[in-house]
Scaffold this motif. Structure first.
Motif: not given
Length: 219
Positions: A173-174, A177-179, A185
């Protein structure tokens, strides 16, 4: 996981080789786990199957034993490392490679895994693909999948020791958040939805009259 024997013989005078993959240090880990270093203590040689993370990781491992490493797809800063190695150790030919293949193969497998929330992850013949790359090898060491695996393919032991860096659900999940790019992904989505807890592990090869491979949990 049980030990896997390639052949039968007396291993009393065997050479012990530590087999490491996917440390991702300091990329994702600040330092190598103390338990990993303890598991490797006393080995005669260390093989690293890529996604090292940084030169400092190799330097730390070299304090324990000589290191032979290859470059993984997360190692752009380690261009001095080859993509594959073929070594002779104790009269056995050992191939070392990271194991990442063309995205024409890896992306469809990752997409299937994403759509099934990790319940199905096609292996796409990894063991046989590796055997074709190294027809002369007695042992083939690889990483990349973060999954420990032992199999015998056409007389060769194909060995993945598992990963030192395992992506937990909170870590997935972390990182989302860094795209990340599309491929990462999808992979992180699989990790985020799976129910099992990944176990960090390292491998040990014993090379003597017999070849013996063992996966050792680090956690």
């Amino acid at each position: 996981m049980e030990d896997h024997f390639l052949d039968i013989g007396d291993n009393d005078l065997a050479m012990r080789i530590g087999v490491v993959a996917d440390t991702h240090c300091p990329e994702f880990l600040d330092e190598l786990p103390a338990a990993l270093l303890e598991k490797l203590r006393g080995v005669d040689l260390i093989l690293h199957a890529g996604d090292v993370g940084g030169e400092q990781t190799l330097e730390r491992l070299r304090t324990l034993a000589p290191v032979e490493a290859v470059r993984g797809d997360h190692d752009p800063g380690l261009s001095q490392l080859p993509l594959k190695r073929l070594l002779e150790v104790g009269g056995r030919r050992i191939a070392v490679v990271h194991g990442n293949r063309s995205r024409l193969l890896e992306e469809p497998a990752t997409l299937v895994a994403t759509l099934t929330f990790g319940l199905v992850w096609p292996r796409l013949g990894m063991g046989r693909w590796l055997r074709r790359q190294f027809p002369e090898a007695d042992v083939i060491v690889y990483g990349h999948t973060h999954v420990a695996r032992l199999e015998e393919v056409d007389g060769a032991l194909v060995f993945n020791p598992g990963a030192v860096y395992q992506v937990t659900r909170p870590e997935a999940r972390r990182r989302l958040q860094r795209e990340p790019n599309w491929f990462e992904w999808c992979w992180l989505q699989v990790i985020r939805h799976r129910r099992d807890r990944p176990v960090r592990s390292v491998g040990v090869l014993e090379i003597g009259e017999a070849v013996r491979a063992t996966v050792v949990p680090v956690d």
